[in-house]
Design a protein around this motif. Structure first.
Motif, PDB file in Angstrom:
ATOM      1  N   GLY A 216     -59.240   7.782 -51.962  1.00 45.74           N
ATOM      2  CA  GLY A 216     -58.148   7.487 -52.380  1.00 45.74           C
ATOM      3  C   GLY A 216     -57.178   6.711 -50.657  1.00 45.74           C
ATOM      4  N   GLY A 217     -57.793   7.298 -50.291  1.00 45.90           N
ATOM      5  CA  GLY A 217     -56.929   7.853 -49.165  1.00 45.90           C
ATOM      6  C   GLY A 217     -56.826   6.058 -48.306  1.00 45.90           C
ATOM      7  N   GLY A 218     -57.595   5.199 -49.337  1.00 41.08           N
ATOM      8  CA  GLY A 218     -57.315   3.494 -49.274  1.00 41.08           C
ATOM      9  C   GLY A 218     -57.949   3.055 -47.178  1.00 41.08           C
ATOM     10  N   LYS A 219     -59.526   3.718 -47.504  1.00 39.24           N
ATOM     11  CA  LYS A 219     -60.166   3.759 -46.113  1.00 39.24           C
ATOM     12  C   LYS A 219     -61.007   2.025 -46.151  1.00 39.24           C
ATOM     13  N   SER A 220     -61.416   1.846 -47.236  1.00 38.88           N
ATOM     14  CA  SER A 220     -61.881   0.327 -47.509  1.00 38.88           C
ATOM     15  C   SER A 220     -60.855  -1.041 -46.822  1.00 38.88           C
ATOM     16  N   LEU A 221     -59.982  -0.984 -47.000  1.00 36.77           N
ATOM     17  CA  LEU A 221     -58.775  -1.620 -46.548  1.00 36.77           C
ATOM     18  C   LEU A 221     -58.739  -2.118 -45.361  1.00 36.77           C
ATOM     19  N   CYS A 222     -59.419  -0.350 -43.749  1.00 38.51           N
ATOM     20  CA  CYS A 222     -59.171  -0.197 -43.407  1.00 38.51           C
ATOM     21  C   CYS A 222     -59.499  -1.396 -42.075  1.00 38.51           C
ATOM     22  N   TYR A 223     -61.184  -1.310 -42.648  1.00 34.93           N
ATOM     23  CA  TYR A 223     -61.921  -2.752 -42.251  1.00 34.93           C
ATOM     24  C   TYR A 223     -62.175  -3.799 -43.054  1.00 34.93           C
ATOM     25  N   GLN A 224     -61.616  -4.246 -43.975  1.00 37.61           N
ATOM     26  CA  GLN A 224     -61.455  -4.662 -44.683  1.00 37.61           C
ATOM     27  C   GLN A 224     -60.382  -6.171 -44.722  1.00 37.61           C
ATOM     28  N   LEU A 225     -59.373  -5.514 -44.043  1.00 39.05           N
ATOM     29  CA  LEU A 225     -58.853  -6.393 -42.527  1.00 39.05           C
ATOM     30  C   LEU A 225     -58.914  -6.886 -42.162  1.00 39.05           C
ATOM     31  N   PRO A 226     -59.540  -6.030 -41.435  1.00 38.59           N
ATOM     32  CA  PRO A 226     -59.942  -7.072 -39.487  1.00 38.59           C
ATOM     33  C   PRO A 226     -60.873  -7.759 -40.141  1.00 38.59           C
ATOM     34  N   ALA A 227     -62.048  -7.772 -40.581  1.00 43.07           N
ATOM     35  CA  ALA A 227     -62.776  -8.247 -40.912  1.00 43.07           C
ATOM     36  C   ALA A 227     -62.310  -9.485 -41.382  1.00 43.07           C
ATOM     37  N   VAL A 228     -61.044  -9.940 -42.031  1.00 42.29           N
ATOM     38  CA  VAL A 228     -60.424 -10.690 -42.475  1.00 42.29           C
ATOM     39  C   VAL A 228     -60.023 -11.918 -41.736  1.00 42.29           C
ATOM     40  N   LEU A 229     -59.240 -10.826 -40.935  1.00 41.16           N
ATOM     41  CA  LEU A 229     -58.329 -11.683 -39.214  1.00 41.16           C
ATOM     42  C   LEU A 229     -59.898 -11.664 -38.122  1.00 41.16           C
ATOM     43  N   LEU A 230     -60.599 -10.785 -38.123  1.00 44.97           N
ATOM     44  CA  LEU A 230     -61.520 -11.208 -37.169  1.00 44.97           C
ATOM     45  C   LEU A 230     -62.716 -12.030 -37.418  1.00 44.97           C
ATOM     46  N   PRO A 231     -62.661 -12.708 -36.522  1.00 40.32           N
ATOM     47  CA  PRO A 231     -63.838 -14.252 -35.954  1.00 40.32           C
ATOM     48  C   PRO A 231     -65.595 -13.690 -36.416  1.00 40.32           C
ATOM     49  N   GLY A 232     -66.521 -13.743 -37.853  1.00 41.32           N
ATOM     50  CA  GLY A 232     -67.781 -13.235 -37.959  1.00 41.32           C
ATOM     51  C   GLY A 232     -67.615 -12.225 -38.887  1.00 41.32           C
ATOM     52  N   THR A 233     -68.542 -11.570 -38.528  1.00 40.75           N
ATOM     53  CA  THR A 233     -69.419 -11.222 -40.377  1.00 40.75           C
ATOM     54  C   THR A 233     -69.419  -9.303 -39.812  1.00 40.75           C
ATOM     55  N   CYS A 234     -68.014  -8.502 -40.658  1.00 38.42           N
ATOM     56  CA  CYS A 234     -68.791  -7.077 -40.206  1.00 38.42           C
ATOM     57  C   CYS A 234     -69.346  -6.468 -41.180  1.00 38.42           C
ATOM     58  N   MET A 235     -69.954  -5.670 -40.111  1.00 38.36           N
ATOM     59  CA  MET A 235     -70.957  -5.005 -41.239  1.00 38.36           C
ATOM     60  C   MET A 235     -70.966  -3.512 -41.523  1.00 38.36           C
ATOM     61  N   VAL A 236     -70.637  -3.391 -42.916  1.00 35.87           N
ATOM     62  CA  VAL A 236     -70.462  -2.072 -43.079  1.00 35.87           C
ATOM     63  C   VAL A 236     -71.974  -1.168 -43.502  1.00 35.87           C
ATOM     64  N   ILE A 237     -72.316  -0.013 -43.064  1.00 32.46           N
ATOM     65  CA  ILE A 237     -73.149   0.466 -43.553  1.00 32.46           C
ATOM     66  C   ILE A 237     -73.062   1.735 -44.413  1.00 32.46           C
ATOM     67  N   SER A 238     -73.634   1.880 -45.338  1.00 28.77           N
ATOM     68  CA  SER A 238     -73.144   2.816 -46.671  1.00 28.77           C
ATOM     69  C   SER A 238     -74.524   3.035 -47.238  1.00 28.77           C
ATOM     70  N   PRO A 239     -74.365   4.706 -47.427  1.00 37.09           N
ATOM     71  CA  PRO A 239     -76.264   4.923 -48.407  1.00 37.09           C
ATOM     72  C   PRO A 239     -75.873   4.504 -49.765  1.00 37.09           C
ATOM     73  N   LEU A 240     -74.557   4.392 -50.515  1.00 34.94           N
ATOM     74  CA  LEU A 240     -74.202   3.974 -51.587  1.00 34.94           C
ATOM     75  C   LEU A 240     -74.856   3.031 -52.651  1.00 34.94           C
ATOM     76  N   ILE A 241     -76.188   2.372 -52.306  1.00 37.72           N
ATOM     77  CA  ILE A 241     -76.532   1.669 -52.859  1.00 37.72           C
ATOM     78  C   ILE A 241     -76.109   0.928 -53.825  1.00 37.72           C
ATOM     79  N   ALA A 242     -75.813   2.050 -55.195  1.00 34.17           N
ATOM     80  CA  ALA A 242     -75.586   1.340 -56.272  1.00 34.17           C
ATOM     81  C   ALA A 242     -73.802   1.457 -55.828  1.00 34.17           C
ATOM     82  N   LEU A 243     -73.295   1.299 -55.126  1.00 32.17           N
ATOM     83  CA  LEU A 243     -71.476   1.190 -55.509  1.00 32.17           C
ATOM     84  C   LEU A 243     -71.816  -0.390 -54.995  1.00 32.17           C
ATOM     85  N   MET A 244     -72.271  -0.129 -53.919  1.00 32.90           N
ATOM     86  CA  MET A 244     -72.557  -1.862 -52.885  1.00 32.90           C
ATOM     87  C   MET A 244     -71.891  -2.751 -53.549  1.00 32.90           C
ATOM     88  N   LYS A 245     -72.395  -3.348 -54.654  1.00 35.38           N
ATOM     89  CA  LYS A 245     -72.012  -4.674 -55.495  1.00 35.38           C
ATOM     90  C   LYS A 245     -71.121  -4.432 -56.226  1.00 35.38           C
TER      91      LYS A 245
END
Length: 615
Positions: free
Chosen positions: A47-76
């Motif tokens: 609830g502290g807003g972790k995803s925004l910490c990398y999603q916002l730079p992913a929008v600003l930076l050229p290229g693709t941000c690769m997120v490695i997560s064990p939570l397959i059920a959550l990815m979609k």
């Protein structure tokens, strides 16, 4: 959009894409560090807003941000949420069919993705690593980073391969996030990942919107039903340790008319997925589950979590309660605790053959018992476990701080119990001993002639609940103990003699519950139009069903509450609602504005008190 750390680019993206006017604590520091190509390690609570910490730079930076997560059920769900904000996102894992994998690979190689979620198992494939050399990667993110630590509560061997990230991407930022890590686990993660001069952020573990409540467990079925009833129509998770308890609790709730579904490893994959999807899409209010449930859940509007059995560690408890109130709104976390549950968990711990592992698990479980037994503020105790000092004397949001604590001299009552145990030759369990002191007329008492004992009926002035709690207290203080086996019997320990001779007093802290439930209810409800909120929820569900996405991906409960509070009448005022960015306004805004306009017209008496907002 080109990478820039300028205030205009940063805050424009925050507002237009994510619908927020300001950063939460620590977010801006982390985002700016990433944009400056610095490695980051951050411990931030759910609830502290972790995803925004990398999603916002992913929008600003050229290229693709690769997120490695064990939570397959959550990815979609994470991809759906990012796409709802206009972010080009995809996931690559074993749940995709060959055609879907091919489409994702095409988008990735053509530089058409801002975000790509992958499982750690895929990163171990040499073929995948070689392919990454042909892709314009902007940064690498390790989610659930505690999985790399053998000291953590959820170690996964596949995560060890992620130590190669800094070598694979020598000129790109590598970041790692986790919601739960003691100082020991934090250092282990940093050592294993070999991050390069990282910005290390250890946010507060305090989830101020969560109410912590620990109750004496007596009739767990009725207690669970009462909590669910007080949260009628709201989303909740009930954790049980066994599949049988999950099934029994679910059946009980269904019989009482609640929309409840089970989740455990004994169900088929299809049924588990169907039940989880029903919960995510607001078609079921309650999931009754073993601890296997929750890691793949990004549902933001869970209003209560019940632990009807003891969790195995403080980390588990913190993570499982952390699934409540991810939207920042108030939520209730209740643990039902009785000393009688301890031997059940100890039985499984004792079956661990590795001596060091058994000692580690036992030490972790002992801290859970101490947490449940303490008379100190729950929040203070939790934060202390993670090495954080809570600065206030009263948190105003736990059962201890909202209750009236009183110290009772229970020496005389303890002597009654000890005498009953001794006079029955230490051959009976807690229920029978309580029946003796309270003067029960059941057949077993009469058959053994225990209605003729001197201690028979001496405690009938107090409720059975008091006596059961006192037995728990005497067990915790090692005045008495329980025998092993299916029918454990109480017996006296040396300290009992001192209590019987008045050489040692027994004082117990009793917490009389006071306005706890009402306080949580008031925090959650706030000042907004509840009828309009329900209508907005119905519209959200309709839109989500049409698009095949979870309702909270359309708008969070907090967004709907804001709408039901300020009743926006224009695009401009709709954009002032928390979580409403330009993409969501364009996709969904007009339907919600039309509903609000219709509601204002039909309820002039209800809306006349509201401030006049720009049209």
């Amino acid at each position: 959009m080109q990478a820039t750390g300028s205030d205009s680019a940063l805050f424009d993206t925050l507002r237009k894409v994510f619908g927020f006017r300001e950063f939460r604590p620590n977010q801006e520091r982390i985002v700016r560090a990433i944009l400056n190509k610095r490695d980051v390690f951050a411990v931030m609570p759910t609830g502290g807003g972790k995803s925004l910490c990398y999603q916002l730079p992913a929008v600003l930076l050229p290229g693709t941000c690769m997120v490695i997560s064990p939570l397959i059920a959550l990815m979609k769900d994470q991809v759906d949420g990012a796409r709802a904000n206009g972010i080009r996102a995809a996931h690559l894992n074993s749940s995709l069919c060959p055609e879907e994998r091919t489409a994702v690979m095409h988008d990735l190689l053509s530089n058409s993705l801002d975000l790509l979620y992958v499982a750690p198992e895929r990163f171990t494939l040499e073929q995948f690593r070689e392919m990454l050399g042909r892709v314009n990667i902007s940064m690498a993110v390790i989610d659930e980073a505690h999985c790399i630590s053998e000291w953590g509560h959820d170690f996964r061997p596949d995560y060890l391969s992620l130590s190669a990230l800094v070598t694979l991407f020598p000129d790109l930022p590598v970041t790692a996030f986790t919601a739960t890590a003691t100082h020991l686990v934090q250092q282990d993660i940093l050592d294993k990942l070999s991050l390069r001069d990282p910005l290390v952020v250890r946010a507060s573990f305090d989830r101020g919107n969560l109410f912590y409540d620990i109750r004496f467990k007596e009739n767990s079925g009725e207690q669970i039903a009462a909590i669910v009833r007080s949260n009628q129509g709201k989303a909740g998770i009930i954790y049980r340790t066994s599949r049988k308890n999950v099934n029994d609790t679910t059946a009980m709730l269904k019989a009482k008319g609640f929309r409840a579904l089970p989740y455990h490893a004994g169900l088929g994959d299809e049924e588990r997925k169907r039940n989880q999807d029903a919960f995510i899409r607001d078609e079921a209010d309650v999931i009754v589950a073993t601890v296997a449930f929750g890691m793949g859940i990004d549902k933001s509007n869970i209003r209560f979590v019940i632990h009807a059995d003891l969790p195995k560690s403080i980390e588990n408890y913190y993570q499982e309660t952390g699934r409540a109130g991810r939207d920042g709104e108030a939520a209730q976390c209740t643990l039902l605790f009785s000393q009688g549950d301890i031997p059940k968990v100890r039985f499984f711990i004792d079956t661990i053959t590795d001596e060091a592992e058994r000692a580690r698990v036992l030490a972790a479980f002992s801290k859970v018992i101490a947490f449940a037994s303490t008379s100190v503020c729950r929040r203070k105790t939790l934060l202390d476990y993670f090495g954080e000092t809570y600065p206030h004397d009263n948190c105003n949001s736990c059962d201890i701080c909202l209750g009236t604590r009183e110290v009772i001299d229970a020496t005389t009552e303890s002597q009654m119990l000890l005498s009953a145990i001794a006079r029955t030759e230490e051959r009976f369990g807690a229920t029978h001993i309580v029946d003796i002191v309270t003067g029960s007329r059941n057949q077993k008492i009469r058959d053994f002639g225990h209605d003729r004992l001197k201690t028979y009926g001496v405690g009938k002035g107090r409720e059975k609940k008091f006596w059961r709690q006192l037995i728990d207290e005497l067990l915790a203080r090692k005045v008495i103990a329980k025998s092993e086996g299916l029918f454990p019997m109480l017996y006296l320990l040396p300290k009992a003699v001192q209590v019987l001779r008045n050489e040692e007093k027994v004082e117990i802290v009793r917490v009389r519950e006071k306005k706890a439930t009402g306080n949580v209810k008031n925090l959650v409800e706030g000042s907004y139009d509840h009828e309009l909120f329900d209508l907005l929820r119905s519209l959200r569900k309709q839109i989500a069903d049409e698009l095949g996405i979870p309702p909270y991906v359309v708008f969070s409960d907090r967004s709907l509450r804001d709408m039901a509070s300020i009743l926006p009448q224009s695009d401009e005022t709709m954009l002032s609602v928390s979580g409403v960015g330009e993409v969501k306004l364009q996709r969904y805004g007009q339907q919600f504005l039309a509903l609000i306009k219709k509601y204002r017209k039909e309820h002039p008496e209800e809306t006349s008190r509201l401030p006049i907002l720009p049209r």
